[in-house]
Design a protein around this motif. Structure first.
Motif, PDB file in Angstrom:
ATOM      1  N   LYS A 107       0.840  -1.196   0.000  1.00 26.08           N
ATOM      2  CA  LYS A 107       0.000   0.000   0.000  1.00 26.08           C
ATOM      3  C   LYS A 107       0.874   1.245   0.000  1.00 26.08           C
ATOM      4  O   LYS A 107       1.698   1.445   0.904  1.00 26.08           O
ATOM      5  N   SER A 108       0.734   2.035  -1.063  1.00 28.60           N
ATOM      6  CA  SER A 108       1.473   3.304  -1.210  1.00 28.60           C
ATOM      7  C   SER A 108       2.969   3.097  -0.956  1.00 28.60           C
ATOM      8  O   SER A 108       3.624   3.940  -0.334  1.00 28.60           O
ATOM      9  N   SER A 119       6.921   2.935  -1.386  1.00 29.75           N
ATOM     10  CA  SER A 119       8.035   3.573  -2.091  1.00 29.75           C
ATOM     11  C   SER A 119       9.304   2.803  -1.782  1.00 29.75           C
ATOM     12  O   SER A 119       9.573   2.481  -0.617  1.00 29.75           O
ATOM     13  N   LYS A 140       7.630   4.595  -6.560  1.00 32.46           N
ATOM     14  CA  LYS A 140       6.796   5.050  -5.460  1.00 32.46           C
ATOM     15  C   LYS A 140       5.327   4.754  -5.732  1.00 32.46           C
ATOM     16  O   LYS A 140       4.925   4.480  -6.867  1.00 32.46           O
ATOM     17  N   ASP A 141       4.552   4.799  -4.648  1.00 35.42           N
ATOM     18  CA  ASP A 141       3.106   4.590  -4.697  1.00 35.42           C
ATOM     19  C   ASP A 141       2.755   3.272  -5.390  1.00 35.42           C
ATOM     20  O   ASP A 141       1.916   3.213  -6.284  1.00 35.42           O
ATOM     21  N   ASN A 173       0.964  -0.148  -5.417  1.00 31.04           N
ATOM     22  CA  ASN A 173      -0.181  -0.806  -4.795  1.00 31.04           C
ATOM     23  C   ASN A 173      -0.473  -2.096  -5.558  1.00 31.04           C
ATOM     24  O   ASN A 173      -1.124  -2.081  -6.611  1.00 31.04           O
ATOM     25  N   ASP A 213       8.754   4.261   2.193  1.00 31.77           N
ATOM     26  CA  ASP A 213       7.444   4.756   2.622  1.00 31.77           C
ATOM     27  C   ASP A 213       6.401   3.692   2.272  1.00 31.77           C
ATOM     28  O   ASP A 213       6.641   2.808   1.463  1.00 31.77           O
ATOM     29  N   GLY A 214       5.246   3.787   2.905  1.00 33.55           N
ATOM     30  CA  GLY A 214       4.179   2.836   2.640  1.00 33.55           C
ATOM     31  C   GLY A 214       4.318   1.568   3.459  1.00 33.55           C
ATOM     32  O   GLY A 214       5.135   1.485   4.388  1.00 33.55           O
ATOM     33  N   PRO A 247       3.838   4.936 -12.874  1.00 26.79           N
ATOM     34  CA  PRO A 247       3.279   3.920 -11.969  1.00 26.79           C
ATOM     35  C   PRO A 247       3.481   2.519 -12.524  1.00 26.79           C
ATOM     36  O   PRO A 247       3.576   2.319 -13.741  1.00 26.79           O
TER      37      PRO A 247
END
Length: 334
Positions: A7-8, A10, A25-26, A28, A62-63, A222
């Motif tokens: 989830k989200s 990075s 990044k980001d 999912n 991150d995430g 993405p």
């Protein structure tokens, strides 16, 4: 429940206290039981970094990463080793141990710090060795193995962990065609037992024929997810692999050679017709069913005809030579 979910997320590297290099990044994505998923993309786009990040070998920037709904950061290493196994391209540090000893290391999450193997452990090890067809290697030292043999040994070690999810970084990179097919069939067999498999690969044969889904990693974009067939038909795979300017026919899985030579019509038995066309295209001939030069590919020979002459030939090699260096009438037809 999903085996894996991000989830989200990075991923990347930290270079010192204040400098962070984000590769993707980001993100999912999720893996269901029984799925085989291939990661594809250019070198340096983050495939191996992703593999290492979702199993805790690299810290995520991150995430979150979840295994069976539980945050990766909250799972103890021993428990994680029972949920996920990984096969990387790096060779084991100690090359003097035997194949059997290396595979047995995969049972450590179950055998305790003393590494004592019970009957079940030995049974699982025997099964993994048999499944990967490396019985003849069991007592060899690692330094005696070829790269392809080592790859199969590492897959066997991952199998003995009995995890629900297996991560593999370029599993077919050092394998010949026979062993590559053998590994592909093995991975499909393993997936059918309900395990999830994620493969980082550059091999389109592996990814498009073996995978239920592809995850396409692109620079500054993405991650794209979909079935191999959808991603081929909509152009996403071609774009990811930068093949659109290199003469690759993604729909048919072939390299399109420069074809500015004479036009030839090919008819006949389907398999022989297919390979005849392949040979002619490779030699620069254009395939045109209205052409005056005709090749009839039967089950026994090839009949080369023009308006003025004909020749019976015994092989594609003879056919190509005849087209290039044949008698004057055929050359005049060309």
């Amino acid at each position: 429940m999903k085996l894996l979910e991000t989830k989200s997320l990075s991923i990347g590297y930290r270079k010192g206290k204040n400098t962070t290099s984000i590769i993707q990044k980001d993100i999912n994505l999720s893996v269901e039981p029984g799925q085989i998923i291939s990661l594809m993309g250019q070198n340096g786009v983050g495939k191996t970094t992703f593999i290492k990040s979702i199993c805790g070998l690299l810290p995520v920037l991150d995430g979150q990463v979840f295994y069976h709904g539980q945050d990766l950061k909250r799972i103890r290493p021993k428990d994680l080793a029972r949920q996920i196994s990984i096969v990387l391209t790096e060779k084991p540090f100690n090359q003097t141990i035997t194949v059997l000893e290396l595979i047995a290391i995969g049972r450590h999450p179950y055998s305790g710090w003393l590494g004592t193997l019970g009957e079940k452990d030995k049974g699982v090890i025997d099964w993994a060795i048999s499944e990967t067809n490396i019985n003849y290697l069991a007592n060899k030292k690692l330094y005696e193995l070829s790269d392809g043999q080592m790859q199969k040994v590492m897959i066997a070690r991952a199998l003995v962990q009995e995890t629900d999810l297996i991560l593999l970084d370029e599993p077919a990179a050092h394998l010949d065609l026979y062993n590559k097919i053998e590994v592909m069939i093995l991975l499909r067999k393993i997936a059918k037992t309900g395990k999830g498999i994620i493969i980082s690969t550059h091999d389109m044969q592996v990814s498009t024929q073996l995978s239920d889904l592809l995850w396409l990693f692109n620079f500054n974009e993405p991650v794209t997810s979909g079935t191999p067939e959808d991603l081929i038909l909509n152009g996403s795979l071609e774009k990811t692999l930068y093949l659109h300017n290199h003469g690759y026919d993604m729909i048919h899985g072939i390299v399109v050679m420069d074809q500015h030579g004479p036009k030839v019509s090919v008819i006949g038995e389907e398999d022989r017709k297919f390979w005849t066309i392949q040979a002619l295209k490779r030699n620069g001939y254009q395939i045109d069913q209205t052409a005056e030069i005709t090749v009839e590919a039967s089950t026994t020979n090839w009949l080369l005809k023009t308006n003025n002459d004909s020749m019976v030939l015994e092989s594609i090699e003879e056919l190509v030579k005849a087209l290039k260096f044949g008698n004057q009438n055929i050359q005049k037809g060309l």
